[in-house]
Design an enzyme around this catalytic site. Structure first.
Site, short mmCIF file in Angstrom:
data_model
loop_
_atom_site.label_atom_id
_atom_site.label_comp_id
_atom_site.label_asym_id
_atom_site.label_seq_id
_atom_site.Cartn_x
_atom_site.Cartn_y
_atom_site.Cartn_z
N LYS A 198 12.25 -66.80 -56.06
CA LYS A 198 11.62 -65.57 -55.57
C LYS A 198 11.42 -65.64 -54.06
O LYS A 198 11.81 -64.70 -53.33
CB LYS A 198 10.28 -65.35 -56.26
CG LYS A 198 9.48 -64.18 -55.70
CD LYS A 198 8.18 -63.96 -56.45
CE LYS A 198 7.20 -65.10 -56.24
NZ LYS A 198 5.90 -64.82 -56.89
N TYR A 199 10.84 -66.71 -53.57
CA TYR A 199 10.54 -66.81 -52.14
C TYR A 199 11.80 -66.98 -51.30
O TYR A 199 11.87 -66.51 -50.16
CB TYR A 199 9.53 -67.92 -51.90
CG TYR A 199 8.20 -67.62 -52.55
CD1 TYR A 199 7.44 -66.54 -52.11
CD2 TYR A 199 7.75 -68.34 -53.64
CE1 TYR A 199 6.23 -66.23 -52.72
CE2 TYR A 199 6.55 -68.04 -54.26
CZ TYR A 199 5.79 -66.97 -53.79
OH TYR A 199 4.60 -66.65 -54.41
N GLU A 215 4.56 -58.15 -52.36
CA GLU A 215 4.98 -58.83 -53.59
C GLU A 215 3.95 -58.46 -54.66
O GLU A 215 3.08 -59.24 -55.01
CB GLU A 215 5.05 -60.34 -53.36
CG GLU A 215 5.84 -61.10 -54.43
CD GLU A 215 4.99 -61.43 -55.64
OE1 GLU A 215 5.15 -60.73 -56.67
OE2 GLU A 215 4.20 -62.36 -55.55
N ASP A 243 -8.75 -53.96 -48.51
CA ASP A 243 -7.85 -53.33 -49.47
C ASP A 243 -6.77 -52.55 -48.70
O ASP A 243 -7.10 -51.71 -47.84
CB ASP A 243 -8.64 -52.38 -50.37
CG ASP A 243 -7.83 -51.87 -51.56
OD1 ASP A 243 -6.63 -51.58 -51.37
OD2 ASP A 243 -8.40 -51.73 -52.65
N MET A 244 -5.51 -52.82 -48.98
CA MET A 244 -4.43 -52.19 -48.24
C MET A 244 -4.43 -50.67 -48.35
O MET A 244 -3.83 -49.98 -47.51
CB MET A 244 -3.08 -52.74 -48.73
CG MET A 244 -2.65 -52.29 -50.11
SD MET A 244 -1.06 -52.99 -50.63
CE MET A 244 -1.48 -54.70 -50.93
N GLU A 284 -5.11 -59.01 -46.87
CA GLU A 284 -5.52 -59.54 -48.18
C GLU A 284 -6.93 -59.09 -48.50
O GLU A 284 -7.82 -59.16 -47.65
CB GLU A 284 -5.43 -61.06 -48.19
CG GLU A 284 -5.89 -61.72 -49.49
CD GLU A 284 -5.16 -61.18 -50.71
OE1 GLU A 284 -5.86 -60.85 -51.70
OE2 GLU A 284 -3.92 -61.06 -50.67
N TYR A 335 -2.44 -68.38 -58.22
CA TYR A 335 -1.54 -68.33 -57.07
C TYR A 335 -0.62 -69.55 -57.05
O TYR A 335 0.58 -69.45 -56.79
CB TYR A 335 -2.35 -68.30 -55.76
CG TYR A 335 -3.06 -67.00 -55.47
CD1 TYR A 335 -2.36 -65.83 -55.25
CD2 TYR A 335 -4.46 -66.96 -55.38
CE1 TYR A 335 -3.02 -64.64 -54.94
CE2 TYR A 335 -5.13 -65.79 -55.08
CZ TYR A 335 -4.41 -64.63 -54.86
OH TYR A 335 -5.05 -63.46 -54.56
N GLU A 338 1.67 -53.71 -62.45
CA GLU A 338 0.54 -54.25 -61.69
C GLU A 338 0.17 -53.34 -60.52
O GLU A 338 -0.44 -53.76 -59.55
CB GLU A 338 0.86 -55.68 -61.22
CG GLU A 338 0.98 -56.67 -62.38
CD GLU A 338 1.16 -58.11 -61.94
OE1 GLU A 338 0.97 -58.38 -60.74
OE2 GLU A 338 1.51 -58.95 -62.78
#
Length: 782
Positions: A390-391, A487, A471-472, A444, A381, A496
């Site tokens: 990116k951010y 992301e 888990d989403m 998360e 991370y 991914e």
């Protein structure tokens, strides 16, 4: 972190240098001539020294034993043959035949093997004796613990396979030595059998060679060389390294004596080859207005680009006084200037660039992440969080989405896959900037990262953020979100499992909600890289050649061109495979809002690429591009990344290797098929490629003046006597696959009077196997 391990500059000591130094050295000096010269070279700033291993005495003895001139006395021939047979039985040097005799003289020295050894001679006996002589020289070099030897250049295209077989045998017999093949960067007239530097037995031609060990390149064509001239030496190199099975101990010594063409696509193929030495004689330099030595612009550009290989630049003749100003040191000082102004070096030394961030990772194969199966470590991370681009783009996308959201009520944001919280923090900054009333839910599944999120909530975010652990795809949130932020992108966009994850997370989103990202596309291009091919096949098992890798590309060449091919079938250099959009409106879902199967996330693509210059396909380069919101996005597409997300660090491209290299001639076409496949447990890719040749034929009436066969030694692409390799046409006027389309010979009289309507056909010339069928070697777990 600064760029290190850049180019080295070496000097080539000639036999004349050694002879002159020996005559000047006092008799009382206990040191040897070679040691004195090496010490002197290093005091001038040279990093290495290159020395010819043998003297002219060795060449003279070998010639007298092994070459029998016509018209000599038969008894003398018998005596010479007896000497040759005794030598063949027990090859050995005499003391005055070698330049180095002591171990300390060989320390840090590369040697030049006798350039007159004709390993690809037309005569079998000459080749046989040259191979014995080569093995003898290498055995002696090995005895002195010399690690690197530069081999003589191939000269005869007809027998380059014999040359390659000999080199392969040397790789086996000298397992600790590295070999480098000397080759001119173009102009194969020096490879013509008529210019052979050694006479075959029975010939009255006496061998005449330059006394200094250098590549002899004819300068009659210069930068106007035809495409066969430009590709010819690379074709020979490809045969050699293929027969030697891409040995990692085999490299290239490119001779930059001839002037290079400006903006020529053929030069790019050398980027993908293992260049170790750049041979640069003083004669390649020109004088500037003040008399100092400089290089022509095209040669400057090539050397600057070659800094990615960290080559040894081998200077020859710098002490000859060829230029009026600067002296010997001016050459190496100028080369250091080229190094400092190289885009490769400048990017590596500039903080914030991808090249600076990725030092040590160039051409290093990394397994893609398995975000659903594996819980990432904090250091992983941390690495990705170093990416400000990116951010920043995510914050801008969230800010504009907030500003565009209608109404004055509270806006609900959901960050799906919060990790350690960088997107959450950026969302809060966007909320503050927009002055909208909003709340953030952070989801998360990684229990370890969830601890970090709890700490940040306690110390930074407070009640502005609600944390949800799970888990989403299966968790529920207290209220529907107006804006869903994730992301989950990989180097190929979907690799991914962003589509599968967001299929589950879309349950969080209101019917009129916004997804960030809103879409992403995968892109492919054909790639050549002997380095990556060797890295992939160095894996522990055969699965390594059917596994996609994340790679920071460096020593690679994209083979495709932007042309559409001769029949307009082909697309651009880099082509789009497929796209995913969010939210999906057409997926069939169950009562929980989850898709019944994953079949809607399967994809396939068939792409046609135009190949303007001959090359070898080692794999496919994969890229992605994403639309976050509006005109704000992320991209690693080589042609668009600098306009969309310049210096973004988080993603390197994806490399799909091939088990066997596929040769692609000039003016050919490549068809790539790729599939994204899935079952209830896994997602995987399969890939396959086919090569096609465009045959442009013109039907000619029978005539006595038909074009010569390409096997005829009397015909070349330029109409000169020479090797049939460079023949431009067959008896039916079909172009050689070694020629680029734009350089085919054209005879106006012949074309107008004899050629009828041309016919075009496409002929398949090769294909690969299907890679990773059924996901047997690589897959991403659901």
């Amino acid at each position: 972190m600064s760029y290190n391990g850049a180019a080295s500059i070496a000097t080539l000591l000639t036999l004349a240098d050694i002879h002159n130094a020996a005559n000047e050295q006092p008799r009382t000096d206990p040191g040897t001539t070679v040691l004195a010269l090496s010490s002197q070279a290093r005091s001038k700033g040279y990093d290495f020294v290159c020395i010819p291993l043998t003297t002219d005495n060795w060449k003279k003895r070998w010639t007298e034993m092994c070459l029998l001139p016509a018209g000599t006395d038969p008894e003398a021939n018998v005596a010479a043959e007896r000497l040759a047979e005794a030598w063949r039985a027990r090859p050995a040097f005499l003391r005055d035949e070698v330049t180095i005799t002591k171990l300390e003289e060989a320390e840090g020295v590369s040697v030049l093997v006798s350039e007159w050894l004709e390993l690809d001679a037309a005569d079998d006996w000459v080749r046989h004796d040259a191979e014995i002589a080569l093995q003898q020289e290498l055995a002696y070099a090995s005895y002195l613990n010399i690690q690197s030897a530069i081999l003589p250049p191939p000269r005869n295209r007809e027998h380059v396979s014999s040359y390659a077989r000999t080199v392969n045998a040397c790789l086996k017999s000298s397992p600790y030595m590295h070999f480098s093949i000397r080759l001119p960067i173009y102009n194969p007239s020096v490879l013509d059998t008529q210019r052979s530097p050694l006479a075959s037995p029975g010939s009255s031609h006496s061998p005449q060679l330059p006394s200094t060990p250098r590549l002899v390149v004819s300068a009659d064509k210069g930068s106007e060389a035809s495409s066969s001239d430009l590709d010819g030496t690379w074709e020979m190199w490809d045969v050699i390294r293929s027969i030697c099975d891409y040995s990692t101990r085999l490299s290239l010594s490119l001779d930059l004596t001839p002037p290079l063409p400006i903006d020529s696509g053929f030069l790019s193929k050398w980027r993908a080859e293992p260049i170790k030495y750049l041979f640069l004689p003083a004669s390649s330099f020109i004088a500037n207005t003040k008399g100092y030595p400089v290089l022509p612009k095209a040669t400057q550009s090539f050397i600057r680009e070659s800094m990615s290989h960290r080559p040894v630049i081998l200077l020859s003749g710098a002490n000859s006084g060829m230029h009026s100003r600067g002296g010997e040191l001016a050459y190496s000082q100028y080369l250091r200037h080229l190094e400092k102004t190289s885009p490769v070096v400048q990017a590596a030394n500039t903080s914030g660039t991808v090249e600076h961030f990725a030092q040590g990772y160039q051409d290093y194969l990394q397994a893609p992440l398995q975000p659903l199966m594996d819980n990432l470590q904090s250091v992983t991370y941390h690495t990705f969080e170093q990416d400000p681009v990116k951010y920043h783009n995510y914050e801008e996308a969230i800010f504009h989405a907030l500003m565009d959201w209608p109404g004055e009520g509270k806006i609900i944001l959901c960050v799906a896959g919060a990790g350690r919280g960088p997107i959450v923090a950026r969302a809060l900054r966007a909320i503050e900037r927009s002055r909208r009333d909003a709340h953030v839910y952070a989801v998360e599944k990684n229990p370890n990262a969830y601890v970090t999120l709890q700490a940040r909530k306690e110390t930074e975010w407070g009640t502005e953020v609600t944390l949800l652990f799970g888990d989403m795809r299966f968790i529920d949130i207290p209220e529907k979100a107006d804006i869903l932020i994730s992301e989950l992108l990989g180097s190929f966009g979907d690799n991914e499992l962003s589509p599968e994850c967001l299929d589950g997370a879309m349950r969080f989103l209101k019917p009129d909600g916004i997804s960030i990202p809103s879409s992403y596309t995968a892109h492919l291009a054909p790639l050549s890289s002997s380095k990556l091919y060797n890295e992939a096949r160095a894996g522990k098992d055969e699965k390594s050649m059917e596994t996609p890798y994340v790679v920071m590309f460096q020593a690679v060449n994209i083979l495709s061109g932007d042309g559409s091919g001769t029949n307009g079938r082909c697309g651009p250099q880099i082509q789009e495979c497929w796209e995913f959009e969010h939210p999906r409106r057409d997926a069939v879902v169950d009562e929980r809002g989850l898709p019944l199967t994953n079949s809607h996330n399967a994809r396939s693509a068939t792409l046609d690429f135009y190949i303007p210059h001959a090359g070898v396909l080692h794999g496919l380069a994969g890229y992605f591009e994403a639309v976050l919101y509006g005109n704000i996005g992320l991209s690693i597409h080589p042609h668009r990344k600098d306009r969309i997300s310049k210096d973004m660090l988080s993603w390197f491209p994806l490399f799909f290797p091939l088990k066997e290299p596929l040769y692609l001639p000039s003016n050919s076409e490549l068809r790539v098929s790729i599939w994204r496949l899935t079952n209830e447990r896994q997602v995987w890719y399969e890939w396959h490629a086919e090569a096609f040749m465009n045959v442009m034929s013109a039907v000619l009436p029978a005539s006595d003046d038909m074009l010569a066969s390409p096997r005829s030694p009397s015909f070349t692409a330029n109409g000169h006597i020479g090797s049939p390799l460079f023949a431009a046409a067959s008896p039916r006027n079909t172009p050689s696959p070694l020629l680029d389309a734009s350089d085919l010979p054209f005879d106006r009289k012949t074309s107008i009077s004899r050629v009828r309507e041309p016919e075009s056909a496409i002929v398949k010339i090769g294909h690969t196997s299907l890679h990773n069928p059924g996901g047997k070697s690589s897959w991403i777990g659901l």
